[in-house]
Design an enzyme around this catalytic site. Structure first.
Site: not given
Ligand code: ADP
Length: 809
Positions: A360-361, A364-365, A681, A724
C-alpha cells in the site's frame, strides 16, 4: 330574316358555362367585361357568353377562349359596388365564334349560330331514348343522394323533363362537372348524344363521390377514434389528478422516446428501450412496476452511449506527465509508455491489461490517475475488495426491487464516457461464495474477445467495453484467481527506501499537501532533517501513505498557527515533530542488541512490505513433545518439522544430546501471535533458533536471515528479497544471510540497501549455523542446563501500521 353570322360583344366567363334556356346570375368585375355589358345594354341586350380555357388569363385573346358559347339575353344588371356589377342572364342559342375581331375596350366577335340537330318525334319517343332518360333519372337520383347542396326544384324538373336535349343542358348547368365536360356538352348539337355524354359524366361523378364518401367516412371514423382516445385520456388525467397522481404520463413517455432517439443507438437496443417505454405507458402511474421501468430507463439513458473522449496518444507528452507526477517508478513508467507507443502505432489494437502489484502507498492508484490524464481519458475507480457476489459485477435483474446495474456499468456511467480508464482496485481481495463467482464475471469484462458486448443483468442490452482501458491494482498476486492473472500483465512496484521517500516527500507530498491546506511556499518549511526523522521515526511502512498523513498533520498545525496569529511563517525541524504530531517516535531498533540463546531474526514478506519476524525456541526436560505456537499455517509447521529433523541428523556435529527428541520438550514460538503466518522461508531461522537452544550457543547480534531448508540441510531460494532486506535495514540489522540461489536477485536491490547491509549467501544449514551462532565454549554441563532452561524473553516485536493479513515468509 336570321343572319347566319353577326357581330356581338363578348363576355369571357371564368369557371362558368352558361347553357341555353338557363337563368344564371353572376358577378362581373373586369373592365372589358363591364364595357361589353354596357355595349350590349345600349343595343339589343344580347351578349355572347363564352368560357375561357384558363381561369387565370386576365385579358383573353381568341386562342384563350373556347369557340362555342351561348348568345344570351341580359335580363338585369345591378351595380353591387364600385367596379363590380351583378348580371342576370338567360341562356339563348348555341353559337360558334368565327373571329374575335376586337379586344378593346371590350371583346367583340363575329359569331355564327350553331343550330340543334332536330330529332324526329319517333326517335324521341323510342325505347332507346326512354331508356336513356330513365338511366339519367337513376344516375341523378344517385347523385342527389350524395350531394347536399342541390338547388331547390332541380330534382322535380329532372324527373319531369322528357326532352333529352334540355335535360342534358339543365343537368350540365346544375350538377358538378369539370369545365371541359361542360364545354363538351355545350358543343354537342345532337340532343340524344348530349344526354348520353352527360350520363357518362354523371356516372363517373357518382363513382368519384362514392370514393370521396368512403374516404370521408374513414377519415371521420379515425377522427372519431382519436377524439374518443383524447376524451379517454382527458378523463384519465382528471382521475389521476383527483388521485393526486401526475398528469404528465404522455409527455413523460414522449420525452423518453425523444431521449432514446437522440442517443442514436443500435437498432436492437433502441427497439428494446422503446418497448420498455410502451410497457411504461400501460402501467398505472404510481405502480411499483412503473417505478421499476422508469428507474431502468433512467439508468439506461444516463449511460454515455456515444460519448468518447479523444484519446491523446503521444509518447513524449505521456512521459512528461508521468515524470511530473511521480518520482522514480522507472519500470512502471517505461511499461506504460510502451503501451501508449503500441497504441500510437496501432490505435485499433487490443490493449494489454496492466496489473500494478505492490504494498500500500507505493503509488499504484496515483500512477493510474496519471495515465488517465496522459491519455486524456476519464478515470473511474471501483474497488473489488470484499466483492463476493457475482451480481456486484454484473448487476441484479431489474425485476428485483431495488436492483441496480453492476459496478462496471455504474463506473462507466459515472465516468460519462465510453472509453474511460477503469481502475479496478484490490483485485486480489476478490472473494467468492455461494452467490456466485465474481471472478468469472470479471473475466468476461477483461477479455477483449468477449467484452465488446458485455451483458449486465440489469441493463439487458449489450454494452461495448472494448474501448475501455483497464488497469488493476493488487497487493499480491498470490490470491488473484489464476485465469484472471493470466489475462493481465503484472508490474511489480516495490517498497521505497528512505532516500526515495525523502525525494517523494520533498517534491510531491509536501507541495501537494500544502496546496490542499492553502499554504503558500513561504508559509511552511519542513527541513530535510525533519522529513528524514518523519520517515525514520514516525512511520514504518513500505509506501508513503502514512508519511503523507503525517505531513498533512503538520500542515494542519501550520494552518492553525498562522490563523491564531502566533507566527507568519512555520518552520519545522526534527525537534518539533514530537510536539506537533503529538506522538512518540517509534522505537529505533527492532531487534535485540544482545546476543541471546534461542532467539533469531527471521525476515518475512507480507502484502504490506517486508518485516522482521522473530523466532524463539526453548528446550526443557520432558518427553519429546514439540509445541508450535504463534498462529502458524501448515507450511510453516512443516518447515519447523523439517528443520528439527535436519538437526537430528546432525547431533554429532553440533554436540547435541542425540536423545533430545525423547527426553526434551521443545517449544517454538513466533511472537505476534495475532498475525497469521505461513510460508517456508523461515526454515533456516527456525533451525538456527533450535540449534542455539539445544546447544546453548548464543546467536550473534545484528544478524537476520531468510531461506527455506530441506531435510538434508540445503538452503533454498525465497521470494520478496527486496522487501525483506529493506525491512532488515530499517530495523538496524547489519548482516543478512540469504540463500545462495538468491544472489542474482541482489541486482534488483536498491543501492542504498546494498551499501548498508552485508549479504552472506548460504548454501546449506552448516554455513548458516557457523555464521549465525557464536562459537561454542567448553562449559560445564550444569552451566549448559541452566542456560538452556532460561525463559527466553521476547525481543521487540515489529510494530505494524498497515494491518496486513497473512504474514508470509
Ligand atoms: P497505492 O494505490 O499503491 O496504495 P497511492 O497511489 O494511493 O498508493 O499513493 C499514496 C500517495 O503517495 C499518493 O498521494 C501518491 O501520490 C503518493 N505517491 C506514491 N508514490 C509516489 C511517487 N513515486 N511519486 C510521487 N508521489 C507518490
Amino acid at each position: 330574316m336570321e343572319l347566319t353570322t353577326w357581330n356581338i360583344p363578348v363576355l369571357a366567363l371564368r369557371g362558368l358555362t352558361v347553357f341555353p334556356h338557363m337563368n344564371i346570375t353572376f358577378d362581373v368585375e373586369r373592365p372589358i367585361s363591364i364595357a361589353a355589358l354596357s355595349r350590349a345594354m345600349e343595343t339589343d341586350q344580347e351578349i355572347f357568353l363564352v368560357t375561357q380555357k384558363e381561369i387565370g388569363t386576365a385579358v383573353p385573346g381568341e386562342k384563350d377562349l373556347y369557340r362555342v358559347g351561348t348568345v344570351s339575353h341580359i335580363s338585369q344588371v345591378l351595380r353591387v359596388s364600385e367596379g363590380s356589377v351583378r348580371v342576370m342572364v338567360e341562356g339563348g342559342r348555341r353559337a360558334r365564334m368565327k373571329r374575335l375581331w376586337q379586344s378593346e375596350p371590350f371583346l367583340q366577335a363575329n359569331v355564327e349560330a350553331l343550330p340543334e340537330q332536330k330529332e324526329s318525334e319517333a326517335f324521341l319517343n323510342s325505347p332507346r331514348t326512354e331508356a336513356l332518360l330513365r338511366q339519367t333519372a337513376v344516375l341523378f337520383e344517385e347523385y342527389a343522394g350524395k350531394v347536399s347542396n342541390l338547388p331547390d326544384g332541380v330534382k322535380a324538373q329532372v324527373l319531369e323533363s322528357r326532352d333529352p336535349g334540355y335535360l342534358a343542358d339543365f343537368l350540365a348547368q346544375n350538377v358538378q362537372l369539370r369545365a371541359e365536360e361542360r364545354q363538351s356538352i355545350l358543343e354537342e348539337t345532337s340532343a340524344y348524344v348530349r344526354l348520353r355524354k352527360l350520363n357518362e359524366f354523371l356516372a363517373r361523378e357518382n363513382d368519384v363521390l362514392a370514393f370521396e364518401g368512403e374516404m370521408e367516412s374513414k377519415v371521420r371514423s379515425q377522427l372519431a377514434r382519436s377524439q374518443r382516445e383524447q376524451i379517454l385520456r382527458a378523463q384519465i388525467r382528471v382521475m389521476q389528478s383527483e388521485l393526486g397522481e401526475s398528469e404528465d404520463g404522455d409527455e413523460e413517455l414522449d420525452e423518453y422516446r425523444m431521449r432514446i432517439l437522440r442517443l442514436d443507438l443500435s437498432e436492437d437496443t433502441e427497439a428494446h428501450l422503446m418497448k420498455e417505454v410502451d410497457k411504461l405507458g400501460k402501467q398505472p402511474y404510481s405502480s411499483a412496476e412503473s417505478a421499476v421501468i422508469r428507474n431502468y430507463l433512467d439508468v439506461c439513458l444516463e449511460m454515455p452511449w456515444n460519448t468518447v473522449t479523444r484519446e491523446r496518444l503521444n509518447v513524449e507528452a505521456a512521459r512528461k506527465i508521468l515524470d511530473k507526477d511521480h518520482f522514480g517508478l522507472e519500470k512502471v513508467k517505461q511499461r506504460i509508455v510502451e503501451t501508449i507507443a503500441v497504441r500510437q502505432m496501432n490505435p485499433e489494437g487490443k490493449g494489454q491489461i496492466l496489473c500494478l502489484v505492490g504494498p500500500p502507498g507505493v503509488g499504484k492508484t496515483s500512477i493510474a490517475v496519471s495515465v488517465a490524464k496522459a491519455l486524456n481519458r476519464k478515470l473511474a475507480r471501483l474497488s473489488l475488495g470484499g466483492v463476493r457476489d457475482e451480481a456486484d459485477i454484473r448487476g441484479h435483474r431489474k425485476t428485483y426491487i431495488g436492483s441496480m446495474p453492476g459496478r462496471i456499468i455504474e463506473a462507466i456511467s459515472r465516468s460519462k464516457s465510453m472509453n474511460p480508464l477503469l481502475l479496478l482496485d484490490e483485485i486480489d481481495k476478490l472473494g467468492s461464495d455461494f452467490r456466485g463467482d465474481p471472478a468469472s464475471a470479471l473475466l468476461e469484462v477483461l477479455d477483449s474477445e468477449q467484452n465488446h458486448a458485455f451483458r449486465d443483468h440489469f441493463m439487458e442490452i449489450p454494452v461495448d467495453l472494448s474501448r475501455v482501458m483497464f488497469i488493476t491494482t493488487a497487493n499480491t498476486t498470490d490470491t488473484i484467481p489464476r485465469p484472471l492473472l493470466d489475462r493481465m500483465e503484472v508490474i511489480q512496484l516495490g517498497s521505497y527506501t528512505d532516500e526515495e521517500k525523502l525525494q517523494i516527500a520533498r517534491n510531491h507530498l509536501i507541495p501537494k499537501q500544502m496546496k490542499e491546506h492553502g499554504l503558500k511556499k513561504s508559509q511552511l518549511k519542513i527541513d530535510d532533517g525533519a522529513i528524514r526523522a518523519l520517515i525514520r521515526d514516525y512511520t514504518r511502512e513500505s509506501g508513503v501513505r502514512i508519511l503523507e498523513r503525517r505531513i498533512a498533520a503538520l500542515c494542519r498545525k501550520a494552518d492553525l498557527n498562522l490563523l491564531t496569529g502566533e507566527t507568519k511563517r512555520v518552520a519545522v525541524v526534527e525537534a518539533d515533530l514530537h510536539g506537533l504530531l503529538d506522538m512518540s517516535p517509534y522505537p529505533p531498533a527492532l531487534y535485540s542488541e544482545r546476543e541471546e540463546v534461542g532467539v533469531v531474526n527471521g525476515l518475512a514478506w507480507t502484502e504490506v512490505g517486508g518485516e522482521i519476524l522473530e523466532v524463539e525456541a526453548n528446550v526443557m526436560d520432558g518427553t519429546g513433545k514439540l509445541e508450535l505456537t504463534g498462529n502458524l499455517g501448515d507450511v510453516m509447521k512443516e518447515s519447523v518439522q523439517a528443520a528439527l529433523s535436519c538437526l537430528r541428523s546432525r547431533t554429532a556435529v553440533y554436540d547435541i544430546d542425540p536423545e533430545f527428541y525423547k527426553n526434551k520438550d521443545i517449544h517454538v514460538h513466533f511472537p505476534e501471535g495475532a498475525v497469521p503466518k505461513d510460508g517456508p522461508s523461515a526454515g533456516i531461522a527456525v533451525a538456527t533458533a533450535l540449534c542455539s537452544a539445544l546447544t546453548g550457543r548464543k546467536v550473534r547480534a545484528g544478524i537476520a536471515m531468510t531461506g527455506e531448508i530441506t531435510l538434508r540441510g540445503r538452503v533454498l531460494a525465497i521470494g520478496g528479497l527486496k522487501e525483506k532486506t529493506m525491512a532488515a535495514l530499517r530495523s538496524g540489522v547489519k548482516t543478512v544471510l540469504i540463500p545462495a540461489d538468491n544472489v542474482r536477485d541482489l541486482e534488483q536491490i536498491d543501492q542504498t540497501v546494498r551499501a548498508a547491509l552485508e549479504f552472506i549467501p548460504v548454501g546449506n544449514v552448516d554455513e548458516v549455523l557457523s555464521r549465525a551462532l557464536c562459537p561454542a565454549f567448553a562449559r560445564s554441563r550444569a552451566e549448559k542446563t541452566a542456560e538452556q532452561e532460561q525463559t527466553v524473553v521476547a525481543a521487540f516485536s515489529p510494530v505494524r501500521e498497515t494491518g496486513g493479513d497473512a504474514l508470509r515468509q
